[in-house]
Structures are given as structure tokens and as C-alpha cells.
Design an enzyme around this catalytic site. Structure first.
Site, short mmCIF file in Angstrom:
data_model
loop_
_atom_site.label_atom_id
_atom_site.label_comp_id
_atom_site.label_asym_id
_atom_site.label_seq_id
_atom_site.Cartn_x
_atom_site.Cartn_y
_atom_site.Cartn_z
N HIS A 89 0.84 -1.20 0.00
CA HIS A 89 0.00 0.00 0.00
C HIS A 89 0.87 1.25 0.00
O HIS A 89 2.06 1.22 0.35
CB HIS A 89 -0.92 0.00 1.22
CG HIS A 89 -0.19 0.00 2.53
ND1 HIS A 89 0.48 1.09 3.03
CD2 HIS A 89 0.00 -0.99 3.44
CE1 HIS A 89 1.03 0.80 4.18
NE2 HIS A 89 0.77 -0.47 4.45
N ASP A 98 3.78 -4.39 4.00
CA ASP A 98 5.22 -4.67 4.09
C ASP A 98 5.48 -6.07 4.64
O ASP A 98 6.43 -6.75 4.25
CB ASP A 98 5.94 -3.61 4.94
CG ASP A 98 5.37 -3.46 6.34
OD1 ASP A 98 4.32 -4.06 6.65
OD2 ASP A 98 5.98 -2.71 7.14
#
Length: 520
Positions: A106, A406
Site C-alpha cells: 500500500h 510490508d
């Protein structure tokens, strides 16, 4: 007398010219670099952004730029105000692009944690084309997302907002920067694949696969990427699927060994952190400035908030005034500093190096990301075996997009053996490309079999991370002769890696065996 004065003047002029000449020669031997990126808020490390072309300062090269904590942090921000080279879509002549699978992290978000006793960073999470950073498609994107009820949404995704919409950002909310980052990502790949006709006008809904976690920041990032990428974004053709796990493991998430490796890795991280005397001293200084116990400051994860301040060009937080309006303390004594931030980031870089050395994280990553890689390999194999024209007719997935975090992208990089790759920045992208070579000389068809394409050519894989070709750095293709007659990596290498070879570090030959093998 006049002649003597002229002679003296000529001698002095000659001396001055000699000194200037020697000085210029000396300066040419000195290493000089433009102003470093970290001197310009919002600069991206290693990109040339923010460097002055007028002023040149000699800088001794005592440390590699990628190891500088501040420069590395600006690179992590990925501020979308620079030109980016994208190597996606490049192939030898006459190769045919069959499919592309993309995993994105994102975009820029508001912090997940706040630092106690400090004011939260002031950021507007509504979208406005008139506010920087912006994008030519931002206004149309905002309008188009208002018709999202025409799309198809799996599970509870239909109730997740399609745009960030709070004037004062909420925790973890995607910012306008994050939206622009992915509009740019989509636009970059549209230009890269346009001539290959990956998703031409009239594309079939079956050619597009979109999946995301249930967080608004991943859903909104995926939609921004798609809007930038699709030449005609038609809601009725779009189905968004829900992945409940950040590992995108689907129905294959149960793996006891993976959890054991993760626990061991977390213990390694903790031991390294508490052994760092400079880090502990820095945390104590920060806690003292804010009037907090050091343990409470660590629990608040200050680096997340400090990164947000850095990425958005905001001053680092200070202790708020007491409720009665009294001063919080001596001037400048109760604010967090760039030096403190640098110490924390430096320790994180040390942790990345230690993580690679110890190898526990790699074992965790292999088990964490095998289900995703197995599905990726399956899609590639089906596309490679499809009959000529099947992909164009909509029988196979041409673009698969996974909008993730992540904690998804980092283990995927490790599982692929890309141990030296930088930690996923905001809006990072990892791209798998599947290509088919031209038919063999003389047009003789290839034998049909595992990993072979039916119309005559062979299937090949390219792997790209943030626009850079990392195919021959990946574990499945390091041994391949990249300068041979076939300059891409054979699909059969990737299939063998995913289905067997990747488990070698675990002394196993399958996912099930590796997951349920008893320790010791």
C-alpha cells in the site's frame, strides 16, 4: 623604472595564473557530489531528487549512500515527485507477453501508533487535485470511485471505503500521497505493457484477478493502481477478492513450523535490540524529554510516527503544553530530534543485516509465502499451456494484482532469495512477467510438456522489483546463463523452485513436510 615595473607586474600575473592552474588541477582530483538527498525534505535517496545542479560540495565517500539512515529513510518515503525508470515490458524481439502478476505494498499512510504526550501529525486524508502531490488522473479517479457499487465485492469488502475521507487522518489511513503513488505505478505499467496488448480494449473480466486484505489502505491502493493501469476502467468487469491473511496464504495457512521460525526470529530481533547500548541510551533520552517511562515509549513504536513527520516534511514532535497552558519545559529540550531518529533507523539497518546473516527469517519467509508463490506458479503454467489465442479470448488471467503490506512483500522477497533487496518502501511493487519465445528455427513445434508452451515457443519468466530487473538475483535463476541464446529465465526453473527446490534450506522436499516436520 617604468620597464622594471612592467616586468614585475608580468611576473606577478604569471605566478597568479600558475597558482590558479594548479588549484584547478587539484580540485579535479577531488571526489565531488551534489547536495545529498537528505538535505532536501521529501527527497528520494539515490534518485537525484533535490540535488542542486548549481552548487557542488566535496563529500568524502566514507559510507555507501544506501547505508545512510537518513538517505535510506527518504527512499522509503518514495515521494512521488521524480521521474522513474521502469524496466517492465522489456524483452528480446518477437517475444510474446502472456501474463503479468503484481504484488504491491500500500502507499503512504498515517502512522499506526502515536507517541504519548505529543501532538499527532496534522495531515488531511481527503483527496484534492489542487493539493500537492497531485496527479492528472486524480480528479477522474475520485469521481469514478463514487460508482463502486457497480463492481463486484467479495466478503465484507463492499463496506470498506473506496477513498480516504477524513480531514484529520485516522490511524493507518491512506493519504493523498499514497493514492498518487499508485496512480503513478499503474500509469507506469500501462505505458510499459501498452504495445504488448496485455489488456486491450474489450478485455474480459476473466483476464483480471484482483485481491486485497480487508484494510482500507490496501483496497484503496489497489483501486488507484488499477485506475492508472486500465485503459478503460469498467466497474462491471471488476471483481475484488478478499484475502483474510496478510500472507495471502488462502486455504493453506496452517503451518506450525512457520510460527516457530517467526517466534525465534522475534527473539533474535529482541536480543539484538536490547544489546544496542546506543539505542537504549537514545530511547532513555527521548522518554526523559517527554516525561515517559522508556518501556511506554518503546511500546508506542516512535519510529512509525517519526517516519510520517519526515516523509511529509513536518517538524519532529514535541511535548505538548500542560492543560493549564504552562510551558512543557525548556526551549528545545522537549522535542525529538533528527539525531535520535537516525539512531533508531541505523539500528533497523543493522537488524536487516543480522537477519540475513542468521537465516531464521528466510526459513520463516519460505513457509509464509509458498502458498502465494504456488498460486502464482499455477497461473503461469496454465497461461503457458493455453492454446494460441486463448489469453486474448479471455480464457486465462492476463493481470493478477495483489494489494498487500510490508509484512507480505518483505517475506516474499526473502523467499525468492532476494536477500539484498531493500525493505519495501511505500507503494513498492514486485512484478512477475511470463513471456513466450518465438518458435524454434524452422518453425518446428516444441514437445508439449511441463512448462512448455503449445504454439512452438518456450515460456520464460522475468522478475522486477520497483522497476529493476532482479531475475538473475533470484534463487531460482542465479545458475542460468543469462548471456546465452535465451536471455530470460525458463519457466521450468521457477516451477521447480516453487514445488521443491525452495524447501532445501528446511531440509524438506514439500510444503507439507516442511510445515509439519518435528524440530531437531
Amino acid at each position: 623604472m617604468l620597464a622594471r615595473n612592467r616586468f614585475i607586474l608580468l611576473v606577478l600575473v604569471g605566478v597568479v595564473l600558475a597558482i590558479v592552474s594548479l588549484s584547478l588541477q587539484f580540485l579535479n582530483l577531488m571526489p565531488t557530489t551534489p547536495l545529498e538527498d537528505e538535505q532536501v525534505p521529501g527527497g528520494a535517496a539515490g534518485t537525484g531528487l533535490g540535488k542542486s545542479r548549481k552548487r557542488v560540495i566535496p563529500v568524502p565517500h566514507t559510507k555507501a549512500p544506501e547505508l545512510d539512515p537518513i538517505a535510506e529513510a527518504y527512499g522509503y518515503c518514495n515521494t512521488p515527485n521524480r521521474t522513474e525508470q521502469a524496466w517492465e515490458g522489456h524483452s528480446p524481439a518477437d517475444y510474446t507477453l502472456l501474463s503479468v502478476q503484481v504484488m504491491i505494498r500500500h502507499g503512504d499512510r498515517y502512522p499506526l501508533y502515536s507517541i504519548p504526550k505529543t501532538k499527532r501529525p496534522t495531515i488531511d486524508c481527503t483527496l484534492s487535485p489542487n493539493r500537492k502531490p497531485s496527479h492528472p488522473q486524480l480528479s477522474a479517479f475520485i469521481s469514478h470511485m463514487g460508482h463502486g457499487d457497480r463492481g463486484h465485492w467479495e466478503s465484507t469488502l463492499g463496506s470498506v471505503p473506496r477513498l480516504p475521507n477524513h480531514s484529520a487522518c485516522e490511524m493507518g489511513e491512506l493519504t493523498q500521497t499514497g493514492v498518487v503513488q499508485h496512480l503513478r505505478n499503474g500509469q507506469l505499467l500501462l505505458q510499459a505493457y501498452k504495445r504488448h496488448g496485455l489488456l486491450p480494449p474489450g478485455w474480459s473480466p476473466r483476464q483480471l484477478w484482483v485481491e486485497t486484505t480487508g484494510k482500507s489502505r490496501t483496497l484503496q491502493s489497489g483501486l488507484a493502481f488499477l485506475y492508472g493501469f486500465l485503459p478503460d476502467f469498467a466497474w462491471p468487469k471488476v471483481t475484488v477478492r478478499h484475502q483474510w491473511s496478510t500472507l495471502f496464504c488462502g486455504a493453506a495457512c496452517d503451518c506450525p513450523a512457520r510460527n516457530r521460525y517467526l517466534e525465534e526470529e522475534q527473539r533474535r530481533q529482541y536480543r539484538l535490540r536490547v544489546a544496542d547500548a546506543r539505542l537504549e541510551t537514545t530511547y532513555a533520552e527521548m522518554a526523559r524529554a517527554l516525561g515517559l517511562p522508556p518501556r511506554q515509549l518503546r511500546a508506542a513504536n516512535p519510529i512509525d510516527s517519526l517516519l510520517c513527520h519526515l516523509c511529509h516534511g513536518l517538524p519532529f514532535p514535541c511535548l505538548q503544553a500542560a492543560p493549564d497552558g504552562a510551558a512543557a519545559g525548556a526551549a528545545g529540550a522537549a522535542c525529538l530530534t533528527m539525531e535520535q531518529f537516525s539512531v533508531i533507523r541505523r539500528q533497523q539497518l543493522d537488524d536487516e543485516a543480522d537477519k540475513r546473516r542468521v537465516g531464521l527469517y528466510r526459513k520463516y519467509a519460505i513457509l509464509a509465502m509458498h502458498p502465494y508463490l504456488n498460486r502464482t506458479a499455477g497461473r503461469m503454467e496454465r497461461a503457458a499451456r493455453a492454446k494460441a489465442g486463448a489469453a486474448a479470448a479471455g480464457a486465462e488471467v492476463a493481470l493478477a494484482l495483489s494489494a498487500a503490506h510490508d509484512v507480505t512483500v518483505a517475506p516474499l522477497l526473502s523467499a525468492l532469495g532476494l536477500e539484498e533487496a531493500r525493505f519495501p518502501r511505500f507503494a513498492a511493487r514486485l512484478v512477475f512477467e511470463l513471456w513466450r519465445s518465438p518458435p524454434a528455427a524452422g518453425g518446428k513445434p516444441q514437445a508439449r510438456g511441463k512448462g512448455k508452451a503449445t504454439p512452438g515457443g518456450e515460456p520464460f519468466v522475468r522478475l522486477l522489483y520497483d522497476g529493476e530487473d532482479v531475475t538473475f538475483h533470484a534463487a531460482f535463476c542465479r545458475a542460468h546463463k543469462r548471456h546465452g541464446p535465451r536471455p530470460l529465465c525458463p519457466l521450468k526453473n521457477f516451477l521447480s523452485f516453487v514445488r521443491k527446490d525452495m524447501f532445501a534450506p528446511l531440509s524438506a522436499s514439500s510444503y507439507q513436510e516442511a510445515c509439519y516436520k518435528r524440530p531437531g
